[in-house]
Design an enzyme around this catalytic site. Structure first.
Site, short mmCIF file in Angstrom:
data_model
loop_
_atom_site.label_atom_id
_atom_site.label_comp_id
_atom_site.label_asym_id
_atom_site.label_seq_id
_atom_site.Cartn_x
_atom_site.Cartn_y
_atom_site.Cartn_z
N GLY A 170 3.03 33.10 11.04
CA GLY A 170 3.29 31.67 10.87
C GLY A 170 4.63 31.27 11.49
O GLY A 170 5.52 32.10 11.66
N ALA A 183 2.43 37.71 9.03
CA ALA A 183 3.77 37.21 9.36
C ALA A 183 3.78 36.48 10.69
O ALA A 183 4.74 36.53 11.44
CB ALA A 183 4.76 38.38 9.39
N ARG A 206 68.78 52.26 15.61
CA ARG A 206 69.01 50.82 15.53
C ARG A 206 70.45 50.57 16.00
O ARG A 206 71.28 51.48 15.98
CB ARG A 206 68.82 50.30 14.12
N LYS A 257 10.88 33.46 10.77
CA LYS A 257 11.09 33.33 9.32
C LYS A 257 11.30 34.66 8.60
O LYS A 257 12.21 34.79 7.78
CB LYS A 257 9.91 32.58 8.70
N ARG A 288 9.68 24.77 8.61
CA ARG A 288 10.59 24.16 7.64
C ARG A 288 11.92 24.91 7.51
O ARG A 288 12.86 24.42 6.90
CB ARG A 288 9.90 24.05 6.27
C1 UD1 Z 1 -2.62 30.53 1.50
C2 UD1 Z 1 -3.96 30.56 0.80
C3 UD1 Z 1 -3.84 29.84 -0.55
C4 UD1 Z 1 -2.77 30.48 -1.39
C5 UD1 Z 1 -1.44 30.51 -0.61
C6 UD1 Z 1 -0.42 31.28 -1.38
C7 UD1 Z 1 -5.60 30.56 2.57
C8 UD1 Z 1 -6.58 29.77 3.33
N1 UD1 Z 1 -4.94 29.94 1.64
O1 UD1 Z 1 -2.23 29.16 1.72
O2 UD1 Z 1 -5.09 29.90 -1.22
O3 UD1 Z 1 -2.63 29.78 -2.61
O4 UD1 Z 1 -1.63 31.13 0.66
O5 UD1 Z 1 0.80 31.17 -0.76
O6 UD1 Z 1 -5.44 31.72 2.83
N2 UD1 Z 1 -0.27 33.31 8.57
C9 UD1 Z 1 -0.47 34.04 9.71
N3 UD1 Z 1 -1.32 33.57 10.66
C10 UD1 Z 1 -1.98 32.39 10.50
C11 UD1 Z 1 -1.75 31.65 9.32
C12 UD1 Z 1 -0.90 32.14 8.38
O7 UD1 Z 1 0.09 35.13 9.88
O8 UD1 Z 1 -2.75 32.04 11.41
C13 UD1 Z 1 0.66 33.84 7.56
C14 UD1 Z 1 1.88 32.96 7.37
O9 UD1 Z 1 2.94 33.36 8.21
C15 UD1 Z 1 2.20 33.21 5.92
C16 UD1 Z 1 0.86 33.52 5.28
O10 UD1 Z 1 0.00 33.86 6.34
O11 UD1 Z 1 3.03 34.32 5.74
C17 UD1 Z 1 0.30 32.37 4.49
O12 UD1 Z 1 0.17 31.24 5.30
P1 UD1 Z 1 0.39 29.80 4.70
O13 UD1 Z 1 0.07 28.80 5.73
O14 UD1 Z 1 1.69 29.73 4.02
O15 UD1 Z 1 -0.70 29.81 3.55
P2 UD1 Z 1 -1.60 28.63 3.09
O16 UD1 Z 1 -2.70 28.46 4.10
O17 UD1 Z 1 -0.78 27.48 2.78
#
Ligand code: UD1
Ligand code: CA
Length: 461
Positions: free
Chosen positions: A10, A8, A442, A21, A14
């Site tokens: 990220g 969690a 009253r 988030k 968006r």
């Molecule tokens: C990731 C997967 C992808 C999968 C998709 C499903 C990888 C490399 N890819 O994609 O194969 O289909 O999820 O949704 O794992 N987060 C962190 N720290 C970070 C990066 C991300 O906590 O450094 C968290 C984000 O907050 C999020 C989750 O990990 O909750 C997934 O990150 P996101 O960037 O959405 O996933 P993708 O890399 O797009």
């Protein structure tokens, strides 16, 4: 032992929000809470939540839970990626425990699915099991690449995929179950040598595969469960699915919901059998509604306890108790700390605040009952006001059983109306009304004979 690592950290750009988030809400609760609940209900003993952007706010919100937070450093000088996020909890991974990876922004995942994934993983004795789904539109997701025999070879990210791989419809949900020792070992080997320059947790699968560890997939039954929330549109999408789930569970328990599409019930609401919920109704917080009630149209009930056979129309009830067979509304307002006994009528445009009202009493129309203790069988006439505030302090009033408060009377608090006390219409009561007495307070009516004629008003017409 089963543990979870919930990602969690990220940013959720968006969402265009100042709120982290995972603290955005669906059906009244932060999306992260749903993930944690599903995890707890799936026999996972410990949850490690990886926070980053807005981490302090997330920790604050979940202050009183037994979650363990790990903070991922965020910034250009730090690595990034799902693999790096999982590494933040590496010291807590025990060799012989199962580690389930979940996302904090995927609130529709159910305890049943997590349980099935763990069971499948255990039965197959896999070192790593990926929860996958088949999607008609797999764009953006990592794809599951298989060999001729159908065994999973690797997960390839959309941005790293070949044209052929992009045609694959089976995707990585981002949810996995790993054996602790194997996960720790492989995490030590992943690199950021890819299109995004990120540490991918998905590379753990490739590494395990290359080392002849056993990896496999478990296909989810309902792909809706893995919907992530990245935007307000997706927030509304998940809200709708969650709302339907909640409403369906009430209907399965014997409650009629006339139009589930516009009935909003939060988790934590209990409703008794044969109650009917009409459209436009919102029931939130820890609210209990008894059996055989009629609730709605257009009611808002929050943090309240409603008895059996109660009828409420177009009204708002907040932090109050309503006992059996009361009739409320339309357009009534019960403000916090109101307690209605049995068989009470609170009619249109009646407001009750911080007051108790005894069985069989009635306030049919246009009244304000604030800071009062009202007995049984009391009649509160139209336009009665409990004058509870002198501009500085609030005062309570007491009205005993069988009293009659005539229309448009004011009770200037603190004041007492004793049993069977009667108040004449239009009175402003400042002193005690004694038992069985009639109080008239009253101005006396004066009649002036022929006054209109004398003034000559008729001649000018
Ligand atoms: C990731 C997967 C992808 C999968 C998709 C499903 C990888 C490399 N890819 O994609 O194969 O289909 O999820 O949704 O794992 N987060 C962190 N720290 C970070 C990066 C991300 O906590 O450094 C968290 C984000 O907050 C999020 C989750 O990990 O909750 C997934 O990150 P996101 O960037 O959405 O996933 P993708 O890399 O797009
Ligand atoms: Ca990414």
């Amino acid at each position: 032992m089963n543990i979870s690592i919930i990602l969690a950290a990220g940013e959720g750009t968006r969402m265009k929000s100042k709120i982290p988030k995972v603290l955005h809400k669906i059906c009244g609760k932060p999306i992260l809470e749903y993930v944690i609940n599903a995890s707890n209900n799936a026999n996972i003993e410990k949850n490690y939540v990886i926070v980053g952007h807005g981490g302090e706010k997330v920790k604050e919100e979940f202050d009183d839970s037994d979650i363990i937070f790990k903070t991922q450093p965020i910034g250009k000088e730090y690595p990034y990626g799902t693999g790096y996020a999982v590494m933040q909890a590496i010291d807590h991974i025990e060799d012989n425990s199962n580690v389930v990876i979940l996302y904090g922004d995927t609130p529709l995942i159910t305890d049943k699915t997590i349980e099935k994934l763990i069971n499948y993983h255990n039965n197959k004795d896999y070192d790593g099991t990926v929860l996958t789904a088949y999607l008609e539109e797999p764009a953006g997701y990592g794809r599951i690449v298989r060999d001729e025999k159908g065994h999973m070879l690797k997960i390839v990210e959309h941005k790293d995929a070949t044209a052929k791989e992009l045609n694959i419809k089976e995707i990585n949900s981002g949810i996995y179950c790993f054996k602790g020792a194997k996960l720790k070992h492989a995490l030590g080997k992943i690199t950021n040598d890819n299109a995004q320059g990120e540490y991918y947790i998905t590379d753990v699968i490739t590494i395990l595969k290359e080392e002849n560890s056993k990896v496999g997939t478990y296909v989810i039954e309902d792909s809706k469960e893995i919907h992530g929330i990245n935007s307000r549109v997706q927030l509304a999408f998940c809200e709708k699915i969650m709302r339907n789930r909640i409403n369906e569970s009430h209907m399965e328990n014997g409650i009629t919901i006339i139009n589930p599409e516009n009935t909003y019930i939060e988790p934590g609401v209990n409703i008794g059998k044969d109650s009917i919920i009409y459209p436009g109704t919102i029931i939130v917080g820890e609210t209990t509604i008894g059996e055989g009630c009629i609730i709605g149209e257009n009611c808002r009930i929050e943090e309240s306890k409603i008895g059996n056979k109660v009828e409420i129309h177009s009204s708002t009830i907040s932090k109050s108790i309503v006992e059996d067979r009361c009739l409320i509304g339309p357009y009534a307002h019960l403000r916090p700390n109101s307690h209605l006994g049995k068989n009470i009528k609170i009619g249109n445009f009646v407001e009750v605040k911080n007051s108790t009202i005894g069985d069989n009493s009635k306030a049919g129309h246009l009244a304000y009952i604030g800071d009062a203790d009202v007995g049984k069988n009391v009649n509160i006439g139209c336009g009665v006001i409990f004058v509870n505030y002198d501009g500085r302090s609030k005062f309570r009033s007491l009205v005993e059983d069988n009293a009659f408060l005539g229309s448009n009377s004011n009770l200037v608090a603190p004041v007492i109306v004793r049993k069977w006390g009667y108040i004449a219409a239009g009175s402003t009561i400042t002193n005690e009304v004694e038992e069985g007495n009639l109080s008239i307070a009253r101005a006396k009516q004066i009649n002036k004979n022929g006054w209109v004629e004398k003034k000559g008003y008729k001649d000018n017409k």
